[in-house]
Design an enzyme around this catalytic site. Sequence first.
Site, PDB file in Angstrom:
ATOM      1  N   SER A 180     -78.133 -28.640  80.270  1.00 47.32           N
ATOM      2  CA  SER A 180     -77.457 -29.941  80.272  1.00 47.32           C
ATOM      3  C   SER A 180     -77.876 -30.642  78.996  1.00 47.32           C
ATOM      4  CB  SER A 180     -77.935 -30.753  81.475  1.00 47.32           C
ATOM      5  OG  SER A 180     -77.631 -32.135  81.307  1.00 47.32           O
TER       6      SER A 180
ATOM      7  N   TYR B  29     -84.345 -33.765  87.455  1.00 52.37           N
ATOM      8  CA  TYR B  29     -83.295 -32.978  86.797  1.00 52.37           C
ATOM      9  C   TYR B  29     -83.642 -32.801  85.317  1.00 52.37           C
ATOM     10  CZ  TYR B  29     -78.415 -31.825  85.490  1.00 52.37           C
ATOM     11  OH  TYR B  29     -77.269 -31.238  85.032  1.00 52.37           O
TER      12      TYR B  29
HETATM   13  C1  BGC Z   1     -75.492 -34.599  84.835  1.00 58.21           C
HETATM   14  C2  BGC Z   1     -74.528 -35.719  85.128  1.00 58.21           C
HETATM   15  C3  BGC Z   1     -74.374 -36.645  83.926  1.00 58.21           C
HETATM   16  C4  BGC Z   1     -74.083 -35.842  82.676  1.00 58.21           C
HETATM   17  C5  BGC Z   1     -73.984 -36.694  81.402  1.00 58.21           C
HETATM   18  C6  BGC Z   1     -75.097 -33.927  83.554  1.00 58.21           C
HETATM   19  O1  BGC Z   1     -76.011 -32.911  83.273  1.00 58.21           O
HETATM   20  O2  BGC Z   1     -75.453 -33.657  85.886  1.00 58.21           O
HETATM   21  O3  BGC Z   1     -74.988 -36.408  86.260  1.00 58.21           O
HETATM   22  O4  BGC Z   1     -73.317 -37.554  84.137  1.00 58.21           O
HETATM   23  O5  BGC Z   1     -75.086 -34.868  82.502  1.00 58.21           O
HETATM   24  O6  BGC Z   1     -75.057 -37.569  81.264  1.00 58.21           O
END
Ligand code: BGC
Length: 255
Positions: free
Chosen positions: A143, A156
Amino acid sequence: MDLSGKSIVVTGGNSGIGAAIVRALAAAGASVVIDYVSHPEDAADLVKEITADGGHAIGVDADVSTIAGLSKLVSTAVDEFGKLDGFVNNAGIEDRHSLLEVDEESFEKIMTVDMKSAVFGTQLAAKQFIQQGTGGVVVNVSSVHEDWPMPGNLMYCVAKGGMRMLTRTAGVELGPQNVRIVNVAPGAVDTPINEETMKDDSMRQKLENSIPLRKVADPAEIGDVVAFVLSDDARYITATTVFVDGGIMQGSVGL
Ligand code: BGC
């Protein structure tokens, strides 16, 4: 993009970004193994869809938060398709708790699903590639938050930050054995993980205004990049991250 003849596992392949990855790989000619635990019917529908389009996919009842489940995915790929060429650690969850809110349960759940599965998925795939003597590719779907704080979503970020260094360290360790390990880091994508934001017009507007390309990604826009990274066209990419975020990380306050 050509992935014909390749045998690839996608964890979390029955929904969201995972399902788009499975579709992109199958369209490029790969045979795909998908796990399911919570939604066997979604995996069955996707397998049916891919088979109807002339592709090859199978669903396996396997819990990717356990080494036994991950092993089952590798052995199914080898038994059904003769070998393993790629492994996509895509399964991931978030719970949106800040540091002051995080408890032991939240820590363990997110570290297990997002981090433990990626570490051991990478390890088991790499062992199989080395045993075959063929090399192979692991894609870790991280991410933008592998590198970019998201206040209120601490565990996360911790897990995705861990994935960042998993890819760099293991990529350096295994480069000499022709094993490539690459993170694909999406920004905001229209998937169940973002359901609440997408449902709320003002939250959605705010999010889209912060993205230079002014839109949340369609899952296929991530799936196509994962297919590229797994292909021989990306043969010189390893131990790094490919960001697919519409420019969100470079967003500024503007004037
Ligand atoms: C997350 C989302 C978030 C996006 C952008 C992703 O990895 O799961 O919750 O909106 O990143 O910030």
